[in-house]
Design an enzyme around this catalytic site. Sequence first.
Site, PDB file in Angstrom:
ATOM      1  N   GLU A  98     -31.815  29.172 -22.993  1.00 30.69           N
ATOM      2  CA  GLU A  98     -32.104  28.583 -21.673  1.00 30.69           C
ATOM      3  C   GLU A  98     -32.975  27.348 -21.830  1.00 30.69           C
ATOM      4  O   GLU A  98     -33.749  27.245 -22.778  1.00 30.69           O
ATOM      5  CB  GLU A  98     -32.864  29.596 -20.806  1.00 30.69           C
ATOM      6  CG  GLU A  98     -31.993  30.382 -19.855  1.00 30.69           C
ATOM      7  CD  GLU A  98     -31.508  29.568 -18.668  1.00 30.69           C
ATOM      8  OE1 GLU A  98     -31.476  28.319 -18.750  1.00 30.69           O
ATOM      9  OE2 GLU A  98     -31.142  30.181 -17.662  1.00 30.69           O
ATOM     10  N   ASP A 102     -38.527  30.153 -15.541  1.00 26.87           N
ATOM     11  CA  ASP A 102     -39.351  29.772 -14.394  1.00 26.87           C
ATOM     12  C   ASP A 102     -39.795  31.062 -13.685  1.00 26.87           C
ATOM     13  O   ASP A 102     -40.692  31.745 -14.160  1.00 26.87           O
ATOM     14  CB  ASP A 102     -38.507  28.837 -13.523  1.00 26.87           C
ATOM     15  CG  ASP A 102     -39.284  28.156 -12.423  1.00 26.87           C
ATOM     16  OD1 ASP A 102     -40.507  28.289 -12.375  1.00 26.87           O
ATOM     17  OD2 ASP A 102     -38.661  27.485 -11.579  1.00 26.87           O
TER      18      ASP A 102
HETATM   19  C1  PRP Z   1     -32.342  26.681 -13.942  1.00 26.57           C
HETATM   20  C2  PRP Z   1     -32.550  26.969 -15.416  1.00 26.57           C
HETATM   21  C3  PRP Z   1     -32.481  28.453 -15.473  1.00 26.57           C
HETATM   22  C4  PRP Z   1     -33.067  28.875 -14.143  1.00 26.57           C
HETATM   23  C5  PRP Z   1     -34.489  29.255 -14.348  1.00 26.57           C
HETATM   24  O1  PRP Z   1     -30.989  26.674 -13.703  1.00 26.57           O
HETATM   25  O2  PRP Z   1     -31.568  26.384 -16.210  1.00 26.57           O
HETATM   26  O3  PRP Z   1     -31.165  28.918 -15.568  1.00 26.57           O
HETATM   27  O4  PRP Z   1     -32.991  27.742 -13.268  1.00 26.57           O
HETATM   28  O5  PRP Z   1     -35.053  29.642 -13.153  1.00 26.57           O
HETATM   29  P1  PRP Z   1     -35.608  31.097 -12.886  1.00 26.57           P
HETATM   30  O6  PRP Z   1     -36.394  31.517 -14.082  1.00 26.57           O
HETATM   31  O7  PRP Z   1     -36.492  30.868 -11.670  1.00 26.57           O
HETATM   32  O8  PRP Z   1     -34.471  32.000 -12.587  1.00 26.57           O
HETATM   33  P2  PRP Z   1     -30.302  25.979 -12.444  1.00 26.57           P
HETATM   34  O9  PRP Z   1     -29.858  27.039 -11.492  1.00 26.57           O
HETATM   35  O10 PRP Z   1     -31.189  24.896 -11.904  1.00 26.57           O
HETATM   36  O11 PRP Z   1     -28.992  25.360 -13.090  1.00 26.57           O
HETATM   37  P3  PRP Z   1     -28.804  24.319 -14.290  1.00 26.57           P
HETATM   38  O12 PRP Z   1     -29.015  25.069 -15.583  1.00 26.57           O
HETATM   39  O13 PRP Z   1     -27.391  23.878 -14.120  1.00 26.57           O
HETATM   40  O14 PRP Z   1     -29.800  23.202 -14.125  1.00 26.57           O
END
Ligand code: PRP
Length: 180
Positions: A98, A102
């Site tokens: 990842e 977050d």
């Molecule tokens: C982002 C990141 C993780 C997730 C983390 O993805 O890549 O997958 O958010 O957040 P969390 O820990 O709060 O769940 P996003 O949905 O923005 O898609 P992307 O990878 O296409 O940017």
Amino acid sequence: MNRDIQRILVDEARLSERVNELGRAMTADYAGREPLIVGILRGSFIFMADLVRVCDFPCTVDFMVVSSYGGGATSSGNVRILKDLSEDISGRDVILVEDILDTGRTLYNLRDVLSRRGPRSIRIAALLDKPDRREADITADYVGFTVPNEFVVGYGLDYDQRYRTLPYIGILKPEVYTSS
Ligand code: PRP
């Protein structure tokens, strides 16, 4: 530097150095094994590309697209799989890659879903960790950098699908995301 970036948080040299360190640690940990390295798109694509090239063990790669939503800190019902794995992970050592951990909801839920498919192990490699934001009970096994709760972009990370191709991790100017 891109004019929408307030300051560089992690420059290219430091990124490269740290990704190399992670690759060395993983190489030691996976000696004699052949894991499946799974990139969670889209944010992981640059980190994953660099990481797999410094991992000195045989491996295969696969990708998923997932969307996390709702109060998913405790329920795997809150991850939607938009693109599933092509590989069967039964009996495999799986490494989820990842860009950022977050709230942790995405990986918490995804790990739960994948663990029911009978893998030998699941570990997590996250380039960035924002522990201040954590809601789900999850930690990464390999972390590149622990970062403050700032709006970070670049090296795969986006704001509104932009800035992913910047070669560094930068902090976005607040006016960029408050003006729209
Ligand atoms: C982002 C990141 C993780 C997730 C983390 O993805 O890549 O997958 O958010 O957040 P969390 O820990 O709060 O769940 P996003 O949905 O923005 O898609 P992307 O990878 O296409 O940017």
